[in-house]
Design a protein around this motif. Structure first.
Motif: not given
Lengths: 497, 197
Positions: B69-70, A376, A380, A354, A348-349, A383-384
């Motif tokens: 994980q988010e 990362h 992330v 983010v 994660s981050c 993916k976001t």
């Protein structure tokens, strides 16, 4: 300090811990004569019950997990566990079977109840309609479906209600009561209500998180007011009057999925105020709800906005290409510098970081990931971006088909996926997915260094590619992850458009 | 011990949460199977159970190991509802995971609708001293802040690899829960009159 396990034992079987819902069982001899070490100090100050750490004696125990037992197909097979077993102490455990299998039978409890109370269950007075947006079970009670009092065995009705409810009250639940349709003919007697009240013990009340009374009459409100001094404040907080069906939408419910009796709907229409005022209010309400839940959609996206918008928006403002800057930059950076970063896409981050970069992109600013120097963050962000699309990249339309792919025989999975992706997926979605999947297959090719195999990538990336319109659930996670794994593993065979 | 004892004890539902890749599964597997697994599969959800004696009292632990994980956050509240005690794990080598600890604890309070709840915070991977970036004092501070209103919160440093404090962290969590049930739990269990409406 000494955390020396005096008699550490290694369990006999080697369980694969990566399965979903892997219900494991151990006979680990757990003799850990520990002493509170340096690190244990904080908890000593409030432990008044005497923290003398004693030798923890080990006992072989057979256990079955009840957590999320909605996954019977993934349970380890009973045959494996059924046999007697020798524990490190030589204890032989003979009748395992007793404790096994309860989750499996639980699944059918409602069927059993329904069969037993056939004449009542078919009336549909009580319906369990799945989860609300917070994952709580929703139970609907429709008064209009009560038959005239003389045609109904109220004792059996009560039993049926108790048997149905008792399956759900261990967890939080929500009760929706449609009051319309209760009249002098089908009204249960006061004595029955009193009995019902006494039969519902604390556990029924404790986990009731909201009690929605739809279309309450003046009588109900008056009664409640009268009894108020005797009613706990807590219960009062759970109680909500819902005057119009449309107001249910603000109650975390999946309104469209509620099996609202036709009579109640008609009644609702009839009581709607004639003035457009109310209607306007309602429609405004429902619209804002659409935005508030599920996807955080941007109401009026700016041309540069890339997060929380549709692919059409992106294409329109990105010179006809769906590969928008955020996708292009993150993948370019990751491909050039980060293919050997361990746990890429898994770690994660910082959320703040983010969001900061997201805002920059949405304002149309340029972001240099090399300067930020955090692989990362880029991972992330990618993916976001996918997860915040107005519609999942694999589309709502193909959702069912993607889930079904998991159940197909191994041989046909790839060809099925190929037809879904290369024939049925819209062009824009295909282009973007192709771009992303190709990169993911490169990441997987480097899995000796980054440890992210196609399997791992499937698990962490799947939920960003497809989701259902409804509440997310763990049961669909495995099919989704496996499908994603397939896309990565067989990239060359699936993307052939 | 006779089996009737083990059956009569109500299982304690422990939920292990924390950011991705901090060692939740390693910790859980080390505790339940006494093994350090080198696998690198991200968890979606696993559950384990184990029984042991803690302070001469039998405890059956149902441990739910969850995804960090988010992507899986939508499910977080669901399993948080089930938990009776929480193990919040971060890695002392990972700043991001530590930053998430506070918000996870806040989420527990919110989901549970309580101001205090049994929560153990575990700083994992302390065998990797060279990569360490979260000081013990930093984590202590965070937990002390919570202890001001939640006495059922504590911090322990662990290593799933060397098994340091692995048993202790789970056992202490059970102790916290017992305390909570004995004191705070009784407060909320006060009989509340309910209406037939």
């Amino acid at each position: 300090m000494a955390s020396g396990p005096a008699a550490q034992s290694v369990p006999a079987e080697d369980n694969d811990g990566s399965e979903i819902g892997d219900d494991c069982e151990f006979d680990g001899a757990e003799a850990a004569g520990q002493e509170g070490g340096d690190f244990a100090e904080p908890e000593l100050e409030f432990d008044e019950s005497g923290l003398e750490l004693t030798e923890n004696e080990a006992i072989p125990v057979e256990d079955q997990l009840y957590f999320m037992a909605n996954n019977p197909e993934d349970d380890p097979s009973d045959e494996n566990l059924g046999a007697g077993r020798i524990t490190p102490e030589g204890y032989i455990d003979e009748d395992f079977e007793d404790t096994l299998g309860s989750p499996a039978t639980e699944v059918n409890t409602q069927d059993l109840v329904d069969t037993e109370f056939k004449e009542i269950s078919r009336l549909g007075i009580i319906q369990v309609v799945g989860d609300d947006r917070l994952g709580r079970k929703v139970i609907i009670f429709s008064a209009c479906r009560l038959p005239p009092a003389e045609n109904l065995d109220h004792q059996r009705l009560l039993k049926y209600i108790i048997n149905t409810l008792s399956q759900y009250v261990e967890n939080d639940y929500v009760l929706v009561y449609f009051h319309h349709g209760l009249n002098s003919k089908n009204k249960p007697s006061f004595a029955w209500l009193k009995q019902a009240y006494s039969e519902f013990d604390r556990k029924y009340k404790k986990n009731l998180k909201a009690f929605l009374i739809v279309h309450p009459t003046k009588l109900i409100k008056a009664l409640y007011f009268l009894f108020k001094p005797f009613i706990s404040v807590k219960f009062g907080r759970k109680l909500t009057y819902v005057n119009y069906l449309a107001d249910l939408k603000s109650q975390n419910l999946y309104f469209d999925q509620l099996p609202i009796p036709q009579r109640v709907r008609e009644y609702d229409d009839s009581i709607q105020p004639a003035s457009g005022n109310r209607a306007a209010l309602t429609s405004q309400y429902s619209r804002s709800e659409d935005f508030a839940y599920g996807q955080q959609l941007v109401a009026n996206p700016l041309p540069a906005t890339q997060f929380g918008v549709s692919l059409q928006h992106i294409k329109h403002y990105n010179g006809g290409s769906v590969i928008c800057p955020v996708v292009e930059h993150t993948i370019k950076y990751l491909r050039e510098c980060c293919l050997d970063v361990e746990g890429l896409f898994r770690r994660s981050c910082s959320v703040a970081q983010v969001q900061d970069v997201q805002e920059k992109y949405n304002r149309g600013e340029y972001v240099d990931f090399r300067d930020l120097g955090n692989p990362h963050l880029a991972a992330v962000l990618l993916k976001t971006f996918l997860r915040e699309l107005a519609e999942p990249l694999l589309t709502f339309e193909l959702y069912e088909a993607v889930i079904e792919n998991h159940a197909l025989p191994a041989k046909t999975k790839v060809s099925h996926a190929r037809s879904l992706i290369s024939q049925q997926l819209p062009d824009d979605n295909y282009d973007l997915l192709n771009y992303v999947a190709q990169f993911l297959s490169e990441v997987a090719d480097n899995s000796t260094r980054n440890k992210m195999t196609a399997l791992n990538l499937g698990i962490v990336f799947g939920p960003s590619l497809i989701w259902s319109r409804q509440q997310a659930s763990l049961t669909v996670m495995k099919p989704i992850n496996c499908f994603t794994q397939l896309l990565i593993l067989h990239y060359n065979h699936i993307f052939v458009r | 011990m006779s089996k009737s004892v083990s059956k009569s004890v109500k299982p304690i539902k422990i939920v292990v949460i924390g950011s991705g890749g901090v060692g939740k599964s390693a910790l859980t597997l080390q505790f339940s199977k006494s093994k350090f697994f080198l696998d690198y599969d991200p968890t979606i959800e696993d559950s384990f159970s184990k029984s042991c004696y803690i302070d001469n009292e039998m405890a059956r632990l149902d441990i739910l190991d969850t995804a960090g994980q988010e992507e899986f956050t939508s499910m977080r509240e669901q399993y948080m509802r089930l938990g009776q005690a929480f193990l919040v794990v971060f890695s002392v080598t990972d700043r991001k995971g530590f930053e998430e600890v506070d918000s996870l604890i806040q989420l527990i309070y919110r989901v549970k609708d309580r101001e205090a709840f049994p929560i153990m915070v575990a700083g994992n991977k302390i065998d990797l001293q060279n990569d360490r970036c979260i000081d013990q004092s930093l984590a202590q501070e965070l937990v002390q802040r919570h202890q001001e209103f939640n006495p059922y919160c504590a911090y322990i440093e662990t290593s799933a690899k060397t098994r340091l404090n692995v048993d202790l962290v789970f056992h202490d969590l059970v102790r916290l829960l017992r305390l909570y049930n004995a004191k705070g739990g009784s407060k909320q269990a006060k009989k509340s009159k309910c209406s037939l409406l």
